[in-house]
Design a protein around this motif. Structure first.
Motif, PDB file in Angstrom:
ATOM      1  N   MET A 109       0.845  -1.205   0.000  1.00  0.00           N
ATOM      2  CA  MET A 109       0.000   0.000   0.000  1.00  0.00           C
ATOM      3  C   MET A 109       0.873   1.245   0.000  1.00  0.00           C
ATOM      4  O   MET A 109       0.599   2.217  -0.719  1.00  0.00           O
ATOM      5  N   TYR A 121      -7.112   1.325  -1.525  1.00  0.00           N
ATOM      6  CA  TYR A 121      -8.087   0.481  -0.829  1.00  0.00           C
ATOM      7  C   TYR A 121      -7.836  -0.977  -1.174  1.00  0.00           C
ATOM      8  O   TYR A 121      -7.010  -1.283  -2.034  1.00  0.00           O
ATOM      9  N   THR A 122      -8.531  -1.861  -0.495  1.00  0.00           N
ATOM     10  CA  THR A 122      -8.270  -3.283  -0.721  1.00  0.00           C
ATOM     11  C   THR A 122      -9.556  -4.005  -1.090  1.00  0.00           C
ATOM     12  O   THR A 122     -10.644  -3.618  -0.700  1.00  0.00           O
ATOM     13  N   THR A 158     -14.873  -4.695  -0.938  1.00  0.00           N
ATOM     14  CA  THR A 158     -14.085  -3.618  -0.324  1.00  0.00           C
ATOM     15  C   THR A 158     -14.343  -3.636   1.177  1.00  0.00           C
ATOM     16  O   THR A 158     -15.452  -3.844   1.634  1.00  0.00           O
ATOM     17  N   ARG A 162      -7.606   0.294   4.410  1.00  0.00           N
ATOM     18  CA  ARG A 162      -7.181   1.191   3.342  1.00  0.00           C
ATOM     19  C   ARG A 162      -6.200   2.232   3.836  1.00  0.00           C
ATOM     20  O   ARG A 162      -6.081   2.472   5.036  1.00  0.00           O
ATOM     21  N   ARG A 183     -16.876   3.013   3.402  1.00  0.00           N
ATOM     22  CA  ARG A 183     -16.635   2.424   2.078  1.00  0.00           C
ATOM     23  C   ARG A 183     -17.217   3.285   0.975  1.00  0.00           C
ATOM     24  O   ARG A 183     -16.594   3.516  -0.049  1.00  0.00           O
ATOM     25  N   GLN A 193      -7.464   6.867  -6.809  1.00  0.00           N
ATOM     26  CA  GLN A 193      -7.617   5.678  -5.976  1.00  0.00           C
ATOM     27  C   GLN A 193      -7.049   4.438  -6.651  1.00  0.00           C
ATOM     28  O   GLN A 193      -7.082   4.311  -7.863  1.00  0.00           O
ATOM     29  N   GLY A 195      -6.920   0.042  -6.111  1.00  0.00           N
ATOM     30  CA  GLY A 195      -7.391  -1.116  -5.341  1.00  0.00           C
ATOM     31  C   GLY A 195      -6.420  -2.281  -5.410  1.00  0.00           C
ATOM     32  O   GLY A 195      -5.915  -2.601  -6.477  1.00  0.00           O
TER      33      GLY A 195
END
Ligand code: UDP
Ligand code: MG
Length: 310
Positions: A109, A121-122, A158, A162, A183, A193, A195
């Protein structure tokens, strides 16, 4: 220049996990100490077990452990908000306290952040066996409904794991809306952003704090926070059914003229029951939004801090 990181961990009855997690965070972050300094902010969301004692014991021997303790349970999202409100580092990373969000992902990250992304974000991998079937299905179903109703394209899986850049965290600090849904908010805010996919671990100890009832409530709160489409659906439904009932009038009149009016009892009862249910349903939807206005109108704080070493 050494950059500073704040790691926010909301915890509710995680006495067995919190020590493990802090240890795992050190393992991951210490090798990066040339580039980054960090502090872990544990937010105790009114735990009823020994969580707070464990955190205090950790903080006593470790200056990098900070804590914020609430006066009662205010919920996961508000705990996150408290962490973000107090964090002032160059970036803020949030993760769960049960080891389901792997700390090993943090260096990845950070790399993306250094590349210039404001939000990293993940996304939980789909084909994992660590999440039970019901939880996975309800979660997927939620994202489908959310994407259809709210004008927000959220990817399924999600989680509140993050990284936020300082400027994004500053925007979130200013939001004081009731029934926070991070979220959605983070997606809604925009910025650059990125992911990352990851496989969640099994929860280390203890049980999930999100029961089915809580998840359902969270889903309804999320949807009604981002969309007024349910109100439109209610209005359209009402309109469509009034049209249908208008068409019913000629039928009723003809039956009357033909002397068969009394035979309509069954259809009458069915119609009354159906419209009764429909009206309650629509009133309920309207009520949800009025409830939101009511709660927001009171301007109560989202959480109350009882104790902190920050
Ligand atoms: N949590 C919290 N307050 C609550 C419920 C949960 O701070 O009222 C924390 C919990 O301790 C954990 C995280 O939020 O660190 C996610 O909760 P959990 O693991 O129970 O949810 P799941 O992973 O099952 O969705
Ligand atoms: Mg969990």
């Amino acid at each position: 220049m050494v950059k500073h990181i704040h790691i926010i961990v909301p915890v509710y009855n995680e006495e067995e996990n919190i020590g493990l997690l802090v240890h795992a965070l050190h393992e991951v972050l210490q090798p990066l100490s040339g580039k980054y300094s960090y502090e872990v902010i544990v937010v105790n969301d009114g735990s009823s077990d020994r969580t707070l004692e464990v955190i205090k014991a950790l903080a006593k021997n470790d200056a990098r452990v900070k804590f914020i303790s609430f006066s009662r349970n205010f919920g996961h999202q508000n705990a996150l908000k408290a962490g973000i409100d107090r964090a002032h580092a160059d970036c803020v990373i949030s993760l769960d306290g049960d080891m389901q969000h792997p700390p090993e992902l943090i260096p990845v990250m950070l790399e993306k952040w250094e590349e210039g992304y404001d939000v990293v974000y993940t996304l939980r991998e789909e084909d994992d066996s660590s999440l039970d079937f019901v939880k996975r299905q309800t979660s997927n179903g939620f994202y489908r409904v959310m994407n259809r109703l709210a004008d927000l394209e959220m990817e399924k899986g999600t989680a509140d794991f993050r990284l936020l850049d300082r400027k994004v965290a500053d925007v979130l600090k200013d939001l004081t809306e009731y029934e926070l849904f991070f979220r959605g908010l983070v997606k809604w805010m925009g910025f650059k952003q990125y992911g990352i996919h990851y496989k969640p671990n099994e929860r280390r100890a203890g049980r999930s704090k999100y029961t089915f009832k809580k998840m359902l409530r969270f889903a309804v709160q999320g949807i009604t926070s981002f969309s007024i489409k349910p109100l439109y659906i209610a209005a359209y439904l009402g309109f469509a059914f009034s049209l249908v009932s208008l068409m019913y009038i000629p039928y009723a009149l003809v039956s009357y003229w033909m002397g068969q009016a009394i035979s309509g009892w069954t259809s009458m009862i069915v119609t009354i029951a159906f419209f009764g249910g429909l009206q309650l349903c629509i009133l309920g939807i309207i009520g949800l939004y009025i409830g939101k206005i009511f709660m927001q109108g009171k301007h109560r704080p989202l959480y109350i801090v009882q104790e902190t070493n920050l």
